[in-house]
Design an enzyme around this catalytic site. Structure first.
Site, mmCIF file in Angstrom:
data_model
loop_
_atom_site.group_PDB
_atom_site.id
_atom_site.type_symbol
_atom_site.label_atom_id
_atom_site.label_comp_id
_atom_site.label_asym_id
_atom_site.label_seq_id
_atom_site.Cartn_x
_atom_site.Cartn_y
_atom_site.Cartn_z
ATOM 1 N N TYR A 255 0.841 -1.205 0.000
ATOM 2 C CA TYR A 255 0.000 0.000 0.000
ATOM 3 C C TYR A 255 0.876 1.256 0.000
ATOM 4 O O TYR A 255 0.724 2.116 -0.874
ATOM 5 C CB TYR A 255 -0.880 -0.029 1.251
ATOM 6 C CG TYR A 255 -1.878 1.102 1.357
ATOM 7 C CD1 TYR A 255 -2.998 1.152 0.534
ATOM 8 C CD2 TYR A 255 -1.710 2.112 2.302
ATOM 9 C CE1 TYR A 255 -3.927 2.174 0.652
ATOM 10 C CE2 TYR A 255 -2.642 3.137 2.433
ATOM 11 C CZ TYR A 255 -3.746 3.166 1.611
ATOM 12 O OH TYR A 255 -4.667 4.180 1.727
ATOM 13 N N ASN B 299 -6.214 9.690 8.283
ATOM 14 C CA ASN B 299 -7.343 8.837 8.708
ATOM 15 C C ASN B 299 -8.673 9.590 8.671
ATOM 16 O O ASN B 299 -8.817 10.634 9.307
ATOM 17 C CB ASN B 299 -7.133 8.333 10.134
ATOM 18 C CG ASN B 299 -5.895 7.468 10.261
ATOM 19 O OD1 ASN B 299 -4.791 7.951 10.079
ATOM 20 N ND2 ASN B 299 -6.082 6.201 10.550
ATOM 21 N N ASP C 128 3.296 -0.750 12.553
ATOM 22 C CA ASP C 128 2.172 0.129 12.907
ATOM 23 C C ASP C 128 2.747 1.482 13.372
ATOM 24 O O ASP C 128 3.473 1.528 14.361
ATOM 25 C CB ASP C 128 1.388 -0.531 14.051
ATOM 26 C CG ASP C 128 -0.004 0.050 14.222
ATOM 27 O OD1 ASP C 128 -0.953 -0.558 13.724
ATOM 28 O OD2 ASP C 128 -0.123 1.115 14.859
#
Ligand code: NAD
Ligand code: UDP
Ligand code: UDP
Length: 307
Positions: free
Chosen positions: A139, A168, A267
């Site tokens: 991605y 986000n 993450d």
């Protein structure tokens, strides 16, 4: 619009139709679906086409919003090769289409181009810290390569490009099973299941409500040709995932407990957009607070989640 039957795409279709535009919505229905655009189908200015952007597309258009790409980690890691193909071959095909039709073209890029950032908050000038061979790379690197293609088509073929780095974003029509934190927490809270916190919940994000995001996307597309980006768009209010869980519990009135799970690899520990460029150039800033946006999103999920 590619990816027009997805979460952000369906809101954008709705907005453009409301402004009087004709909209051709192109989507392969991988993560999006007809249900997201069902109310738009009777509109004679709306057309829905099942098509995969990794294949060429010959149509006549005057502006292209390129949103096609699975956006949640679960979905983009399901078939990582297809994810990179969607970003890269999809960008090449849509840039080829823009070149032939002389259309303006906007790329839905992402804050993931900054990877796990060492600079905080992230300005557009930061080049990022991305693992090229990890689970998120399909991605992140796909989106980075798409940005490269946009800028090279601009320099080499003088295409009118707009590159928007989306942070986000949440709201109604998020996929209930796509594993993103806002939809996960809300669905879990409504079902009375434990809220799954990855790691110790101290990692931060900054969430933008979908209506604010769409305002910025349309404003960027309508801006003068000299405005090409890359431009960050998001809400700079930053909080930890633990704070988010507590807010969702308070707003749903749920008595769900918290359950701690391992942190996924790569993450990012923190993320917050520097939106000075968007504010100066577009006169844009987010209007919807987290509590207001979550309340609307919870209202939506109440209609689709069986409790
Ligand atoms: P989504 O998964 O709901 O929408 C993506 C859409 O693209 C879906 O309708 C899917 O079916 C379609 N699609 C996927 N592969 C395709 C292909 N090969 N050909 C045609 N269509 C294809 O996700 P979203 O949240 O609406 O994201 C839209 C865009 O915005 C994506 O490009 C994403 O990377 C970007 N973005 C979103 C966020 C966010 O927080 N929502 C953040 C950063 C960037
Ligand atoms: N393309 C497309 N629609 C068009 C024009 C081009 O899908 O209307 C695709 C086609 O597959 C092409 C790619 O976009 O290979 C890149 O186009 P470009 O003109 O840059 O390159 P070329 O045609 O020379 O490969
Ligand atoms: N996350 C979490 N619980 C969940 C889903 C996600 O704690 O059920 C965390 C995840 O590890 C990340 C943050 O929430 O730190 C945001 O995750 P999301 O997948 O929504 O977006 P991204 O990681 O792409 O920013």
């Amino acid at each position: 619009m590619t990816g027009g039957a997805g979460f952000l795409g369906s809101h954008l279709c709705e907005r453009l139709l409301a402004q009087g535009h004709e909209v051709l919505c192109v989507d392969n229905f991988f993560t999006g679906g007809k249900r997201n655009v069902l109310p738009l189908l009777p509109n004679p200015r709306f057309e829905l086409m099942r098509h995969d952007v990794t294949f060429p597309l010959y149509v006549e258009v005057d502006a292209i919003y390129n949103l096609a790409c699975p956006a949640s980690p679960i979905h983009y890691q399901h078939d990582p090769v297809q994810t990179t193909k969607t970003s890269v071959h999809g960008a090449i095909n849509m840039l080829g289409l823009a070149k032939r039709t002389k259309a303006r073209i906007l790329q839905a890029s992402t804050s993931e181009v900054y990877g796990d950032p060492e600079v905080h908050p992230q300005p557009e000038s930061y080049w990022g810290r991305v693992n090229p061979v990890g689970l998120r790379s399909c991605y992140d690197e796909g989106k980075r390569c798409a940005e490269t293609l946009f800028f090279d088509y601009h320099r080499q073929h003088r295409l009118r490009i707009k590159v928007m780095r989306i942070f986000n974003t949440y709201g109604p029509r998020m996929h209930p099973n796509d594993g993103r934190v806002v939809s996960n927490f809300i669905v879990q809270a409504l079902r009375g299941e434990p809220l799954t916190i990855y790691g110790d919940g101290s990692q931060t994000r900054s969430f933008c409500y979908v209506d604010d995001l769409i305002d910025a996307m349309v404003a960027l597309m309508d801006s003068e040709d000299a405005v090409i980006g890359p431009m960050n768009v998001g809400n700079p209010t930053e909080f930890t995932m633990l704070e988010l869980a507590r807010t969702v519990l308070a707003l749903t009135g749920s008595r769900s407990t918290l359950e701690f799970r391992p942190l996924p690899s790569d993450d990012p520990k923190q993320r917050r957009p520097d939106i000075a460029l968007a504010t100066e150039t577009l006169g844009w800033q987010p209007q919807v607070t987290l509590e207001e946006g979550l309340a609307k999103t919870i209202g939506y999920f109440r209609t689709i989640v069986s409790q």
